[in-house]
Design a protein around this motif. Structure first.
Motif, PDB file in Angstrom:
ATOM      1  N   PRO B 204      42.428  36.951  26.349  1.00  0.00           N
ATOM      2  CA  PRO B 204      43.033  37.893  27.295  1.00  0.00           C
ATOM      3  C   PRO B 204      42.735  37.479  28.735  1.00  0.00           C
ATOM      4  O   PRO B 204      41.692  36.913  29.006  1.00  0.00           O
ATOM      5  N   THR B 205      43.630  37.790  29.659  1.00  0.00           N
ATOM      6  CA  THR B 205      43.355  37.592  31.089  1.00  0.00           C
ATOM      7  C   THR B 205      43.422  38.969  31.735  1.00  0.00           C
ATOM      8  O   THR B 205      44.491  39.574  31.809  1.00  0.00           O
ATOM      9  N   THR B 206      42.272  39.481  32.134  1.00  0.00           N
ATOM     10  CA  THR B 206      42.213  40.882  32.568  1.00  0.00           C
ATOM     11  C   THR B 206      41.264  41.065  33.756  1.00  0.00           C
ATOM     12  O   THR B 206      40.570  40.139  34.169  1.00  0.00           O
ATOM     13  N   GLY B 207      41.241  42.275  34.265  1.00  0.00           N
ATOM     14  CA  GLY B 207      40.263  42.694  35.264  1.00  0.00           C
ATOM     15  C   GLY B 207      40.255  41.836  36.521  1.00  0.00           C
ATOM     16  O   GLY B 207      41.302  41.476  37.059  1.00  0.00           O
ATOM     17  N   GLY B 208      39.052  41.505  36.962  1.00  0.00           N
ATOM     18  CA  GLY B 208      38.860  40.824  38.236  1.00  0.00           C
ATOM     19  C   GLY B 208      39.439  39.421  38.305  1.00  0.00           C
ATOM     20  O   GLY B 208      39.658  38.908  39.404  1.00  0.00           O
ATOM     21  N   VAL B 209      39.702  38.798  37.181  1.00  0.00           N
ATOM     22  CA  VAL B 209      40.346  37.486  37.208  1.00  0.00           C
ATOM     23  C   VAL B 209      41.856  37.655  37.379  1.00  0.00           C
ATOM     24  O   VAL B 209      42.490  36.951  38.161  1.00  0.00           O
ATOM     25  N   THR B 210      42.436  38.655  36.694  1.00  0.00           N
ATOM     26  CA  THR B 210      43.844  38.984  36.944  1.00  0.00           C
ATOM     27  C   THR B 210      44.020  39.379  38.407  1.00  0.00           C
ATOM     28  O   THR B 210      44.984  38.965  39.051  1.00  0.00           O
ATOM     29  N   ALA B 211      43.071  40.162  38.929  1.00  0.00           N
ATOM     30  CA  ALA B 211      43.173  40.665  40.300  1.00  0.00           C
ATOM     31  C   ALA B 211      42.672  39.648  41.320  1.00  0.00           C
ATOM     32  O   ALA B 211      42.387  39.997  42.463  1.00  0.00           O
ATOM     33  N   SER B 212      42.563  38.377  40.918  1.00  0.00           N
ATOM     34  CA  SER B 212      42.281  37.331  41.903  1.00  0.00           C
ATOM     35  C   SER B 212      43.052  36.075  41.511  1.00  0.00           C
ATOM     36  O   SER B 212      44.285  36.112  41.501  1.00  0.00           O
ATOM     37  N   PHE B 213      42.365  34.994  41.148  1.00  0.00           N
ATOM     38  CA  PHE B 213      43.067  33.706  41.096  1.00  0.00           C
ATOM     39  C   PHE B 213      44.111  33.565  39.988  1.00  0.00           C
ATOM     40  O   PHE B 213      44.986  32.721  40.093  1.00  0.00           O
ATOM     41  N   ALA B 214      44.066  34.414  38.936  1.00  0.00           N
ATOM     42  CA  ALA B 214      45.089  34.288  37.891  1.00  0.00           C
ATOM     43  C   ALA B 214      46.475  34.625  38.434  1.00  0.00           C
ATOM     44  O   ALA B 214      47.477  34.026  38.036  1.00  0.00           O
ATOM     45  N   MET B 215      46.542  35.606  39.338  1.00  0.00           N
ATOM     46  CA  MET B 215      47.828  36.078  39.847  1.00  0.00           C
ATOM     47  C   MET B 215      48.207  35.431  41.187  1.00  0.00           C
ATOM     48  O   MET B 215      49.147  35.871  41.838  1.00  0.00           O
ATOM     49  N   GLU B 216      47.466  34.411  41.609  1.00  0.00           N
ATOM     50  CA  GLU B 216      47.714  33.825  42.930  1.00  0.00           C
ATOM     51  C   GLU B 216      48.381  32.456  42.875  1.00  0.00           C
ATOM     52  O   GLU B 216      48.519  31.785  43.892  1.00  0.00           O
ATOM     53  N   ALA B 217      48.791  32.040  41.670  1.00  0.00           N
ATOM     54  CA  ALA B 217      49.366  30.703  41.530  1.00  0.00           C
ATOM     55  C   ALA B 217      50.808  30.670  42.020  1.00  0.00           C
ATOM     56  O   ALA B 217      51.487  31.694  42.078  1.00  0.00           O
ATOM     57  N   ASP B 218      51.274  29.449  42.367  1.00  0.00           N
ATOM     58  CA  ASP B 218      52.686  29.269  42.735  1.00  0.00           C
ATOM     59  C   ASP B 218      53.562  29.493  41.517  1.00  0.00           C
ATOM     60  O   ASP B 218      54.622  30.102  41.610  1.00  0.00           O
ATOM     61  N   ILE B 219      53.104  28.977  40.391  1.00  0.00           N
ATOM     62  CA  ILE B 219      53.833  29.173  39.132  1.00  0.00           C
ATOM     63  C   ILE B 219      52.835  29.728  38.118  1.00  0.00           C
ATOM     64  O   ILE B 219      51.758  29.165  37.917  1.00  0.00           O
ATOM     65  N   ILE B 220      53.194  30.872  37.541  1.00  0.00           N
ATOM     66  CA  ILE B 220      52.303  31.523  36.581  1.00  0.00           C
ATOM     67  C   ILE B 220      52.950  31.473  35.202  1.00  0.00           C
ATOM     68  O   ILE B 220      54.011  32.061  34.978  1.00  0.00           O
ATOM     69  N   LEU B 221      52.322  30.737  34.299  1.00  0.00           N
ATOM     70  CA  LEU B 221      52.793  30.656  32.918  1.00  0.00           C
ATOM     71  C   LEU B 221      51.852  31.485  32.051  1.00  0.00           C
ATOM     72  O   LEU B 221      50.755  31.834  32.479  1.00  0.00           O
ATOM     73  N   ALA B 222      52.303  31.815  30.844  1.00  0.00           N
ATOM     74  CA  ALA B 222      51.417  32.536  29.935  1.00  0.00           C
ATOM     75  C   ALA B 222      51.707  32.113  28.512  1.00  0.00           C
ATOM     76  O   ALA B 222      52.808  31.640  28.197  1.00  0.00           O
ATOM     77  N   GLU B 223      50.704  32.263  27.649  1.00  0.00           N
ATOM     78  CA  GLU B 223      50.905  31.984  26.228  1.00  0.00           C
ATOM     79  C   GLU B 223      51.558  33.194  25.558  1.00  0.00           C
ATOM     80  O   GLU B 223      51.368  34.338  26.008  1.00  0.00           O
ATOM     81  N   PRO B 224      52.318  32.976  24.478  1.00  0.00           N
ATOM     82  CA  PRO B 224      52.954  34.100  23.775  1.00  0.00           C
ATOM     83  C   PRO B 224      51.901  35.095  23.277  1.00  0.00           C
ATOM     84  O   PRO B 224      50.842  34.685  22.817  1.00  0.00           O
ATOM     85  N   GLY B 225      52.197  36.355  23.428  1.00  0.00           N
ATOM     86  CA  GLY B 225      51.339  37.395  22.850  1.00  0.00           C
ATOM     87  C   GLY B 225      50.005  37.602  23.545  1.00  0.00           C
ATOM     88  O   GLY B 225      49.179  38.380  23.072  1.00  0.00           O
ATOM     89  N   ALA B 226      49.768  36.930  24.651  1.00  0.00           N
ATOM     90  CA  ALA B 226      48.479  37.072  25.342  1.00  0.00           C
ATOM     91  C   ALA B 226      48.403  38.423  26.053  1.00  0.00           C
ATOM     92  O   ALA B 226      49.389  38.881  26.623  1.00  0.00           O
ATOM     93  N   THR B 227      47.230  39.045  26.014  1.00  0.00           N
ATOM     94  CA  THR B 227      47.016  40.265  26.796  1.00  0.00           C
ATOM     95  C   THR B 227      46.796  39.871  28.247  1.00  0.00           C
ATOM     96  O   THR B 227      45.913  39.062  28.547  1.00  0.00           O
ATOM     97  N   VAL B 228      47.626  40.417  29.129  1.00  0.00           N
ATOM     98  CA  VAL B 228      47.512  40.141  30.565  1.00  0.00           C
ATOM     99  C   VAL B 228      47.582  41.475  31.285  1.00  0.00           C
ATOM    100  O   VAL B 228      48.577  42.187  31.179  1.00  0.00           O
ATOM    101  N   GLY B 229      46.513  41.847  31.981  1.00  0.00           N
ATOM    102  CA  GLY B 229      46.547  43.132  32.677  1.00  0.00           C
ATOM    103  C   GLY B 229      45.355  43.294  33.584  1.00  0.00           C
ATOM    104  O   GLY B 229      44.490  42.416  33.661  1.00  0.00           O
TER     105      GLY B 229
END
Lengths: 265, 287
Positions: B204-229
C-alpha cells in the motif's frame, strides 16, 4: 519539572482557547477574507485573506475550529478538506506574486479523514503544499496555536520560522492513535503523549521550532500586541535576508540528520 | 501518515499484507494462497512471474527484487546503504524492534537507493521495502530519499521511485513528520532543474508518503489493485460512519478520480519506464 505531556494535549484542545480567527481579528487590521480554491469549493475549516500588519500588507491563513457548537460543525472542527489546502496554496502564490509575507495560524487535529477528501486527493493536496511552500519566495511564518496534527498541520508549516504557543502540541499522530496502534489500548494515551515528545519544549529541542510564545496573557490585548510586535520584527529580519529561500531549504534539510547513523564503508 | 494509521485496513498494514505466508504442501513445494482467486500457487511459479498470480493478482515484492526486475543486469550501484535510524526520542521498544526487523529483513532501513540503467539510460532509483516496518518513513528514509534527489539534481539524472508505505514512522515523532517537508523540498529542487521524476505506487502507499513524494512525481504510475490513499479505510469508516464505496482507495479508483496517470502491471513496467526515459532524454541536457 514541566507538566505531563498529556495535560498539554488537553490544554491544546481546550474549547475556550482563542481560535485562528481570534488571532486574525486582534493582530491585524482590515482583514478581507478571500474564499475558494478556484478548483472545486470553499473549505470553512481554513480561513484566508489579506490584511495589514501595522502598515504592511500581508496574507494571513488560519485553520479555524470555531467556538460554539454551530460554528464548530460549520468549521468541520478544524479538520480541513483538500479544498482548504488548495485555497491556502492559491493565496500563498498570490502573496508571492505581490511580494506579501505569509503568516499562518495552525490548529487542527489533522486533515479530514473522509470519503470525499480521499476522492478529491487529500494526500496530493498536502504534498503539493509541502513542495510549493518549500520554494516560496516571500517570507513565511507559521504559528501553532493549539493542536498541530500531523500532515494536516505541516501542510501550512513549511515556513522560515515556526513558533508554538506554550501549550500547543505538534505531533506525527494523536496520542490516542499511537497508543491504539502500538499497545492496542487507546487508554495508554498518556504514555504515548510522553513518548511522542509533542510539547513545544520538545519541538524546540529537536530544532523543529524557533520560538515558544508564553500564554500568561492568553487572549488578552497585550497577548496579541506582543505577537504583533514579534511578527513585525521577524518579517523585517526575513525581508533583509536575500538567501531566505535557501535558508528555508536548509532549515528542513538538517532535521533528522543527527538521528541517523552513517557507518563508514 | 501516522494519523491515518489510527485504525488500519484489516490484514494490510498491520498483519503484513493481504497474503498469508507460504505453506509447505505434501509435494514438498511451498505454495502461496492467492487472496484474489483463492488458489494455491507454487512459490517457484510466483517467483518466476515477478510475484504475480496467473489470475493477475500482484503480491508484494521485495525492494531489491523490484530493482533487479526493472534495471539492466549488473547496472545497479547502491547508495547510502549504511544509513540507519537511531532512537532519537528514546521511544519505548523502538531500538529492539528495529534490530529485530533488521535481522529478519536483511535491510538496514525501509528504502533501497542507488543508480542504475534501464536499456542503457542512466537513472537514480529508489524502492521502498514493505517488510521493514511497512515502509514507514523516519529520519533514515527521509535522509536517503532527500540525498538521492539532491544527487540526481547535481548529476542531472531522472529519478524512478517505487513506493510502499504505511506513512510516517511514529516512533520518531516529529522528526518523521518533518521528513515529509524535507523530501518534498528536495523533489521540488530536482523538478525545478527540469528533471524527470516517475513514481510507481505499489500496495500500500498511504499516509505521509502519499502526502509527500509519492504524489509529487511528473508521472505517477501504480500497480493494479494497490491501495493508494491518505487516511486509513477503517478510520474513515469510523469518522464518517458510512460505508465505503466499492474499490475505495484502490489504484483503479484513484485513477478514475484523476490522481494517477496510468496503471501498469508488473510485466509491463520495465518497457513502460524505458519508454518514458527515452521520451525525456532531452530534458536531461543542460540548458
Amino acid at each position: 519539572m514541566s507538566d505531563p505531556a498529556y495535560k498539554r494535549v488537553r490544554l491544546a484542545r481546550d474549547k475556550d482557547r482563542p481560535t485562528g480567527l481570534d488571532y486574525i481579528r486582534h493582530i491585524f487590521d482590515g482583514f478581507m477574507e478571500l474564499h475558494g480554491d478556484r478548483r472545486y469549493g470553499d473549505d470553512p475549516a481554513i480561513v484566508g485573506g489579506i490584511a495589514r500588519l501595522g502598515e504592511l500588507p500581508v496574507t494571513v491563513i488560519a485553520i479555524e475550529k470555531g467556538h460554539t457548537a454551530k460554528e464548530r460543525t460549520f468549521r468541520n472542527f478544524g479538520a480541513p478538506n483538500p479544498e482548504g489546502y488548495r485555497k491556502a496554496l492559491r493565496l500563498m502564490k498570490q502573496a508571492e506574486k505581490f511580494g506579501r509575507p505569509v503568516i499562518c495560524f495552525i490548529d487542527t487535529s489533522g486533515a479530514y479523514c473522509g470519503i470525499g477528501a480521499e476522492e478529491r486527493g487529500q494526500g496530493q493536496a498536502i504534498a503539493e503544499n509541502l513542495m510549493e511552500m518549500s520554494a516560496l519566495r516571500v517570507p513565511v511564518i507559521s504559528v501553532l496555536i493549539g493542536e498541530g496534527g500531523s500532515g494536516g498541520a505541516l501542510a501550512l508549516a513549511v515556513a522560515d520560522r515556526v513558533w508554538m504557543l506554550q501549550n500547543a502540541v505538534y505531533s506525527v499522530i494523536s496520542p490516542e492513535g499511537c497508543a491504539s496502534i502500538l499497545w492496542k489500548d487507546a487508554a495508554k494515551a498518556e504514555k504515548a503523549a510522553e513518548s511522542l515528545r509533542l510539547t513545544a519544549e520538545d519541538a524546540q529541542r529537536f530544532g523543529i521550532i524557533e520560538r515558544i510564545l508564553p500564554e500568561k496573557d492568553l487572549g488578552r490585548p497585550e497577548f496579541y500586541a506582543a505577537i504583533r510586535t514579534l511578527l513585525s520584527e521577524e518579517i523585517n529580519e526575513l525581508n533583509h535576508d536575500p538567501e531566505r529561500t535557501e535558508h528555508r531549504y536548509e532549515r528542513f534539510r538538517r532535521i533528522g540528520v543527527s538521528a541517523v547513523t552513517k557507518e563508514s564503508l | 501518515m501516522a494519523l491515518m494509521n489510527f485504525l488500519k485496513p484489516k490484514n494490510q498494514l498491520e498483519e503484513g499484507g493481504r497474503t498469508s505466508a507460504p505453506v509447505l504442501r505434501d509435494t514438498g513445494e511451498p505454495e502461496q494462497n492467492c487472496p484474489n482467486c483463492h488458489k494455491d500457487i507454487p512459490l517457484s511459479r510466483l517467483l518466476a512471474n515477478h510475484m504475480v498470480c496467473p489470475c493477475g493478482h500482484h503480491f508484494r515484492m521485495k525492494a531489491r527484487q523490484r530493482i533487479l526486475m526493472i534495471t539492466d543486469r549488473s547496472s545497479f550501484r547502491e547508495m547510502y546503504a549504511s544509513v540507519k535510524a537511531d532512537n532519537p526520542l528514546d521511544f519505548p521498544g523502538y531500538t529492539e524492534k528495529v534490530e529485530t526487523i533488521r535481522t529478519a529483513s536483511s535491510e538496514n532501513e525501509a528504502v533501497v537507493c542507488g543508480t542504475a540503467a534501464i536499456d542503457g539510460r542512466k537513472c537514480a532509483i529508489f524502492a521502498m521495502e514493505a517488510s521493514f516496518m511497512m515502509g514507514s518513513m523516519g529520519s533514515a528514509v527521509g535522509e536517503k530519499i532527500t540525498s538521492l534527489f539532491e544527487y540526481a539534481a547535481e548529476y542531472r539524472l531522472p529519478v524512478i521511485g517505487f513506493t510502499v508505505s504505511g506513512g510516517a514512522r511514529m516512533q520518531e515523532g516529529l522528526l518523521s513528520l518533518m521528513q515529509m517537508a524535507k523530501t518534498s523540498a528536495a523533489v521540488k529542487r530536482h523538478s525545478d532543474a527540469g528533471l524527470l521524476y516517475v513514481a510507481v505506487l505499489t500496495d500500500p502507499t498511504t499516509g505521509g508518503v502519499t502526502a509527500s513524494f509519492a504524489m509529487e512525481a511528473d508521472i505517477i504510475l501504480a500497480e493494479p489493485g494497490a491501495t493508494v490513499g491518505f487516511a486509513g479505510a477503517r478510520v474513515i469508516e469510523q469518522t464518517t460512519k458510512s460505508a465505503l464505496p466499492d474499490g475505495f482507495q484502490k489504484s483503479e479508483f484513484v485513477l478514475a478520480h484523476g490522481f494517477i496517470d496510468s496503471i501498469v502491471p508488473r510485466s509491463g513496467q520495465r518497457n513502460c519506464l524505458s519508454e518514458i526515459l527515452k521520451m525525456h532524454e532531452g530534458g536531461q541536457s543542460d540548458e
